[in-house]
Write an enzyme that holds these catalytic residues in place. Structure first.
Site, PDB file in Angstrom:
ATOM      1  N   LEU A  75       0.829  -1.207   0.000  1.00 25.55           N
ATOM      2  CA  LEU A  75       0.000   0.000   0.000  1.00 25.55           C
ATOM      3  C   LEU A  75       0.858   1.250   0.000  1.00 25.55           C
ATOM      4  O   LEU A  75       1.946   1.266   0.566  1.00 25.55           O
ATOM      5  CB  LEU A  75      -0.870   0.023   1.263  1.00 25.55           C
ATOM      6  CG  LEU A  75      -1.935  -1.058   1.395  1.00 25.55           C
ATOM      7  CD1 LEU A  75      -2.539  -1.020   2.792  1.00 25.55           C
ATOM      8  CD2 LEU A  75      -3.020  -0.862   0.343  1.00 25.55           C
ATOM      9  N   GLU A 103      -9.849   0.025   8.124  1.00 22.91           N
ATOM     10  CA  GLU A 103      -9.473  -1.136   8.942  1.00 22.91           C
ATOM     11  C   GLU A 103      -8.186  -0.801   9.665  1.00 22.91           C
ATOM     12  O   GLU A 103      -7.400   0.000   9.175  1.00 22.91           O
ATOM     13  CB  GLU A 103      -9.200  -2.361   8.039  1.00 22.91           C
ATOM     14  CG  GLU A 103     -10.385  -2.832   7.253  1.00 22.91           C
ATOM     15  CD  GLU A 103      -9.959  -3.748   6.102  1.00 22.91           C
ATOM     16  OE1 GLU A 103      -8.873  -4.351   6.175  1.00 22.91           O
ATOM     17  OE2 GLU A 103     -10.723  -3.824   5.139  1.00 22.91           O
ATOM     18  N   LYS A 105      -4.440  -1.249  10.565  1.00 20.23           N
ATOM     19  CA  LYS A 105      -3.302  -1.846   9.879  1.00 20.23           C
ATOM     20  C   LYS A 105      -2.527  -2.648  10.918  1.00 20.23           C
ATOM     21  O   LYS A 105      -1.901  -2.101  11.819  1.00 20.23           O
ATOM     22  CB  LYS A 105      -2.411  -0.770   9.266  1.00 20.23           C
ATOM     23  CG  LYS A 105      -1.301  -1.342   8.416  1.00 20.23           C
ATOM     24  CD  LYS A 105      -0.672  -0.247   7.564  1.00 20.23           C
ATOM     25  CE  LYS A 105       0.301  -0.819   6.552  1.00 20.23           C
ATOM     26  NZ  LYS A 105       1.474  -1.434   7.151  1.00 20.23           N
ATOM     27  N   ASP A 107       0.293  -4.850  12.508  1.00 26.70           N
ATOM     28  CA  ASP A 107       1.740  -4.825  12.279  1.00 26.70           C
ATOM     29  C   ASP A 107       2.328  -6.230  12.431  1.00 26.70           C
ATOM     30  O   ASP A 107       2.753  -6.634  13.501  1.00 26.70           O
ATOM     31  CB  ASP A 107       2.382  -3.863  13.289  1.00 26.70           C
ATOM     32  CG  ASP A 107       3.738  -3.411  12.820  1.00 26.70           C
ATOM     33  OD1 ASP A 107       4.100  -3.708  11.660  1.00 26.70           O
ATOM     34  OD2 ASP A 107       4.444  -2.759  13.610  1.00 26.70           O
ATOM     35  N   TYR A 212      -8.066 -10.101   5.943  1.00 25.45           N
ATOM     36  CA  TYR A 212      -8.698  -8.857   5.514  1.00 25.45           C
ATOM     37  C   TYR A 212      -9.026  -8.764   4.025  1.00 25.45           C
ATOM     38  O   TYR A 212      -9.605  -7.790   3.589  1.00 25.45           O
ATOM     39  CB  TYR A 212      -7.870  -7.642   5.942  1.00 25.45           C
ATOM     40  CG  TYR A 212      -6.378  -7.761   5.729  1.00 25.45           C
ATOM     41  CD1 TYR A 212      -5.832  -7.787   4.463  1.00 25.45           C
ATOM     42  CD2 TYR A 212      -5.515  -7.830   6.822  1.00 25.45           C
ATOM     43  CE1 TYR A 212      -4.468  -7.885   4.272  1.00 25.45           C
ATOM     44  CE2 TYR A 212      -4.141  -7.934   6.641  1.00 25.45           C
ATOM     45  CZ  TYR A 212      -3.625  -7.964   5.351  1.00 25.45           C
ATOM     46  OH  TYR A 212      -2.274  -8.065   5.164  1.00 25.45           O
ATOM     47  N   LYS A 299      -0.329   6.140   8.218  1.00 21.30           N
ATOM     48  CA  LYS A 299       0.610   5.657   9.231  1.00 21.30           C
ATOM     49  C   LYS A 299       0.569   6.554  10.468  1.00 21.30           C
ATOM     50  O   LYS A 299       0.678   7.770  10.357  1.00 21.30           O
ATOM     51  CB  LYS A 299       2.042   5.677   8.661  1.00 21.30           C
ATOM     52  CG  LYS A 299       2.337   4.563   7.664  1.00 21.30           C
ATOM     53  CD  LYS A 299       2.556   3.247   8.394  1.00 21.30           C
ATOM     54  CE  LYS A 299       3.113   2.166   7.489  1.00 21.30           C
ATOM     55  NZ  LYS A 299       4.523   2.238   7.243  1.00 21.30           N
ATOM     56  N   CYS A 392      37.549   4.865  34.595  1.00 21.31           N
ATOM     57  CA  CYS A 392      36.726   3.746  34.130  1.00 21.31           C
ATOM     58  C   CYS A 392      35.902   3.197  35.297  1.00 21.31           C
ATOM     59  O   CYS A 392      36.439   2.921  36.366  1.00 21.31           O
ATOM     60  CB  CYS A 392      37.637   2.662  33.558  1.00 21.31           C
ATOM     61  SG  CYS A 392      36.778   1.124  33.249  1.00 21.31           S
ATOM     62  N   CYS A 395      37.471  -0.536  36.170  1.00 17.27           N
ATOM     63  CA  CYS A 395      38.812  -0.777  36.725  1.00 17.27           C
ATOM     64  C   CYS A 395      39.411   0.444  37.424  1.00 17.27           C
ATOM     65  O   CYS A 395      40.467   0.346  38.045  1.00 17.27           O
ATOM     66  CB  CYS A 395      39.756  -1.279  35.640  1.00 17.27           C
ATOM     67  SG  CYS A 395      40.204   0.015  34.461  1.00 17.27           S
ATOM     68  N   CYS A 410      38.831   3.413  27.788  1.00 25.96           N
ATOM     69  CA  CYS A 410      39.495   3.065  29.033  1.00 25.96           C
ATOM     70  C   CYS A 410      40.963   2.825  28.690  1.00 25.96           C
ATOM     71  O   CYS A 410      41.278   2.095  27.750  1.00 25.96           O
ATOM     72  CB  CYS A 410      38.884   1.803  29.630  1.00 25.96           C
ATOM     73  SG  CYS A 410      39.859   1.184  31.012  1.00 25.96           S
ATOM     74  N   CYS A 415      41.603  -4.063  31.204  1.00 27.75           N
ATOM     75  CA  CYS A 415      40.396  -3.730  31.974  1.00 27.75           C
ATOM     76  C   CYS A 415      39.397  -4.891  31.921  1.00 27.75           C
ATOM     77  O   CYS A 415      39.043  -5.364  30.852  1.00 27.75           O
ATOM     78  CB  CYS A 415      39.749  -2.478  31.393  1.00 27.75           C
ATOM     79  SG  CYS A 415      38.110  -2.162  32.055  1.00 27.75           S
TER      80      CYS A 415
HETATM   81  S1  IVH Z   1      -4.763  -4.644   2.485  1.00 27.08           S
HETATM   82  C1  IVH Z   1      -3.265  -4.257  -1.931  1.00 27.08           C
HETATM   83  N1  IVH Z   1      -5.451  -4.491   5.004  1.00 27.08           N
HETATM   84  O1  IVH Z   1       0.063  -3.733   5.286  1.00 27.08           O
HETATM   85  C2  IVH Z   1      -2.726  -4.331  -0.554  1.00 27.08           C
HETATM   86  N2  IVH Z   1      -3.142  -4.717   4.485  1.00 27.08           N
HETATM   87  O2  IVH Z   1       1.612  -1.866   3.384  1.00 27.08           O
HETATM   88  C3  IVH Z   1      -3.523  -5.239   0.302  1.00 27.08           C
HETATM   89  N3  IVH Z   1      -1.685  -4.855   6.451  1.00 27.08           N
HETATM   90  O3  IVH Z   1       1.310  -5.955   2.879  1.00 27.08           O
HETATM   91  C4  IVH Z   1      -3.248  -5.031   1.718  1.00 27.08           C
HETATM   92  N4  IVH Z   1      -3.265  -4.713   7.957  1.00 27.08           N
HETATM   93  O4  IVH Z   1       0.938  -6.815   5.263  1.00 27.08           O
HETATM   94  C5  IVH Z   1      -4.433  -4.605   4.132  1.00 27.08           C
HETATM   95  N5  IVH Z   1      -6.221  -4.400   7.193  1.00 27.08           N
HETATM   96  C6  IVH Z   1      -5.200  -4.520   6.325  1.00 27.08           C
HETATM   97  C7  IVH Z   1      -3.859  -4.643   6.747  1.00 27.08           C
HETATM   98  C8  IVH Z   1      -2.850  -4.735   5.788  1.00 27.08           C
HETATM   99  C9  IVH Z   1      -1.964  -4.840   7.751  1.00 27.08           C
HETATM  100  C10 IVH Z   1      -0.305  -4.945   5.882  1.00 27.08           C
HETATM  101  C11 IVH Z   1      -0.127  -5.997   4.819  1.00 27.08           C
HETATM  102  C12 IVH Z   1       0.326  -5.268   3.601  1.00 27.08           C
HETATM  103  C13 IVH Z   1       0.869  -4.004   4.169  1.00 27.08           C
HETATM  104  C14 IVH Z   1       0.739  -2.888   3.130  1.00 27.08           C
END
Ligand code: IVH
Length: 655
Positions: A75, A103, A105, A107, A212, A299, A392, A395, A410, A415
């Site tokens: 993305l 949604e 994201k 990690d 997702y 982000k 130090c 020592c 040192c 040491c």
């Molecule tokens: S949709 C066309 N939905 O974020 C891309 N990605 O930077 C489809 N990720 O590679 C991704 N949560 O590993 C989507 N709710 C979410 C997500 C999600 C985490 C990650 C995924 C993707 C990366 C994109």
């Protein structure tokens, strides 16, 4: 058996996907035990969707490559509301009636799951987006993964594997007590776990999975919202924090809510994914070479947290460098607890005017390395300005700062503080690989007087009876340690040179040295001019090598090591096994985990060469986000492309 499979799968679903346990743990264990024993007795009736698959137990020899039927795109990112508005403007130019689904994201790492006739058949990592790795056996251990869907359909779905905070803390606690390197964050832990060869270990790590996306979703439903609902209906765990929104204003408001919400979650999120809801608009809105234009990731700001700097302590490195360290009141930053952060050197502290007792802002540089960003001056009371130590802390001998250098050293060549680090470095995996002689063990043995110098490592066997009596050691542990020490005598000559800890001599320089001086005798006699004339060995390195071998203490150490039978000659063809060794690697795109310099350093340490342009001579391209023409060229030339996560896994434990 069929009945048991149904009951247990339902119980798994209720517990792990719906978070609503339907039977007691005892009942569950009893059913599972019964099924295991029936399967042992009648293996011919064991089915593909048997929940016993989740226990793990097979040890894999590696991971096959899988070419994704539909590439796994990533993305685009936006970092503030203006950029989000621009994203919306671009869509508005081409379509009119649309809504968004937002949604969280998650990690972790992306995974693609294939089901045939409703049965789970394959899981593949994203890899470079085109080719990933087959991690079916490992993914099978994830408790919330449905092995059979509620409908007997063929479908490919995608989602994120992640490690919940609870599992992450458990895993790191265990690693700490085993003296193993800690995972920096849950994402790294999840990525490292999914590439484990022992499926039992994977099962024990409690990974989880949110789905997702449906591949070719328009064949099943009309909108993303319906896709999420359908995924739930099929039995997948879908993150329920999604929302349908109309208009950019509502969208921006929602993001603030998400940023608040995410702090209370039991897993890491790094943003909000925004997707146009209506699938029939996707073709019109279109794609770039890497991203869909109908979606983006907002982000979140990397977390900056306030805490109190309770003390500044000093660490002695193996070369004698004295590094100031911030001792902090422990705080949770981006998913893990931070109690210490490097302060680099005197100049860094003075420039930021950091004082003991100050309230400071900390973050994780590159989401990994804890760092003090600045002092919260409004909270300063009577703190005294920082003064660099003069002696130090280990020592008591003077510390000195050389002309033109930022670091203090040192001045004592023997040491003990330095010695401990020399010992840890010598036995580390990248050097002599005495894996059972980690930091904790070295410290303990040092404090008890068993280990002071490298020589002492090879004399430990004389004390085996005493060592076995030490708390936490015992027969087996000591035996393993002594075997590992014996085995280290077989380590290659370059590893020994690297292990000696000669200043400026990293793994790569060590390799160059052994090729030019195939025995210790020859290397000992090398002159400054000779060394300096070798490509890649500059004056600083040459000087440091000459000084090392001019010191009688070092020569004595080498004689002793020779008498123990360590390998001190270079055999041609003897090379390290790392895939980057002797390879040419190009870095491109935005790296998120490492800086360019860090990545280049790592590659060089592993014997690789970093180049700036892609050609048929390139062996690997490491492609970060937004990689452009170089990635394209690599694909055209068929050069192997790896993403940053894969790179991270390949260099794991080496930085
Ligand atoms: S949709 C066309 N939905 O974020 C891309 N990605 O930077 C489809 N990720 O590679 C991704 N949560 O590993 C989507 N709710 C979410 C997500 C999600 C985490 C990650 C995924 C993707 C990366 C994109």
């Amino acid at each position: 058996m069929t009945e048991l499979i149904e009951i247990i799968n339902q119980a798994n679903y209720d517990y792990h996907t719906m978070d609503a346990p339907s039977i007691s743990d005892q009942q569950y264990d009893q059913f599972l035990k019964e099924l295991i024993s029936l399967e042992a007795k009648y293996p011919e009736y064991k089915t593909e969707d048997s929940p016993t698959e989740k226990i793990g137990g097979v040890v894999l020899s590696g991971f096959d490559k899988v070419t994704h039927r539909v590439p796994m795109m990533s993305l685009s990112n936006v970092f503030n509301s203006e950029e989000l508005q621009q994203f919306d403007e671009r869509i508005k130019k081409v379509v009119t009636d649309y809504s968004f689904v937002t949604e969280l994201k998650i990690d972790g790492l992306a995974v693609s799951l294939t089901y045939e006739k409703g049965l789970f058949v394959r899981a593949a990592t994203r890899g470079n987006g085109v080719v990933g790795e087959d991690v079916t056996k490992n993914v099978k251990t994830i408790k919330s993964l449905p092995l059979r869907l509620s409908e007997p359909i063929d479908i490919e779905v995608r989602g994120e594997i992640y490690m919940p905070h609870k599992s992450f803390n458990q895993v790191n606690r265990q690693r700490l007590s085993n003296d193993e390197a800690l995972f920096a964050n849950p994402r790294n832990a999840a990525a490292g776990t999914i590439r484990q060869l022992d499926t039992k270990v994977v099962a024990s790590r409690n990974l989880d999975l949110f789905i997702y996306t449906i591949v070719n979703a328009e064949q099943y439903v009309k909108t993303q919202k319906e896709a999420l609902e359908y995924l739930s209906k099929l039995g997948f765990k879908v993150n329920q924090n999604y929302q349908l929104v109309f208009g950019i204003g509502a969208l921006i408001n929602q993001i603030e809510d998400y940023d608040r919400l995410r702090k209370a979650l039991a897993y890491d999120t790094d943003g909000v994914v925004i997707k146009v809801n209506e699938f029939d608009l996707y073709a019109t809105i279109g794609y770039t070479s890497k991203f869909p234009k109908w979606a983006t990731a907002y982000k979140f700001q990397a977390e900056q947290v306030e805490t109190v700097l309770t003390d500044i302590t000093f660490q002695i490195g193996r070369t004698g460098v004295v590094t100031p360290v911030a001792e902090l009141e422990p705080v949770l930053v981006s998913g893990s607890t931070v109690a210490r952060a490097t302060l680099h050197n005197e100049d860094y502290i003075v420039a930021k005017d950091i004082r003991i007792g100050d309230t400071v802002l900390v973050h994780k540089a590159g989401e990994i390395i804890p760092e003090v960003i600045e002092v919260v001056l409004s909270k300063r009371t009577h703190q005294q300005p920082f003064k660099m130590i003069e002696v130090c802390p280990v020592c008591g001998k003077p510390v000195i700062r050389k002309e033109g250098e930022a670091d203090h050293y040192c001045s004592n060549p023997s040491c003990p503080g330095k010695n401990i680090n020399i010992l840890i470095h010598f036995s580390s995996r990248v050097a002599m690989d005495i894996d059972t002689l980690g930091e904790k063990v070295v410290e303990t043995f040092h404090d008890l007087g068993y280990l002071n110098t490298i020589t002492d490592i090879y004399l430990l066997k004389n004390f085996s009876e005493e060592l076995k009596e030490l708390p936490g050691f015992g027969e087996k542990k000591v035996e393993n340690l002594l075997v590992a020490i014996e085995n280290s005598k077989l380590q290659t000559f370059d590893k020994l040179i690297f292990g000696l800890g000669i200043k400026h001599v990293g793994a790569k320089v060590a390799k160059i040295l052994v090729k030019n001086y195939p025995s210790m005798e020859l290397l000992e006699k090398a002159t400054f001019e000779e060394l300096n004339s070798i490509p890649d060995i500059g004056e600083m390195i040459a000087q440091s090598i000459v000084s090392y071998f001019a010191d009688p203490i070092n020569l004595e150490l080498i004689e002793e090591l020779k008498s123990f039978g360590l390998c001190m000659t270079y055999e041609k063809g003897e090379q390290i096994e790392h895939p980057f060794n002797n390879k040419t690697i190009v870095l491109t795109g935005k790296l998120q985990i490492f800086t360019r310099d860090q990545a280049s350093d790592l590659i060089e340490k592993l014997g690789g060469k970093v180049s700036s342009s892609v050609s048929s001579k390139t062996d690997f391209v490491v492609a970060g986000e937004d990689a452009g023409s170089k990635l394209k060229k690599a694909n055209e030339l068929g050069v192997k492309v790896i993403d940053e996560q894969t790179f991270k896994v390949m260099v794991d434990g080496l930085y």
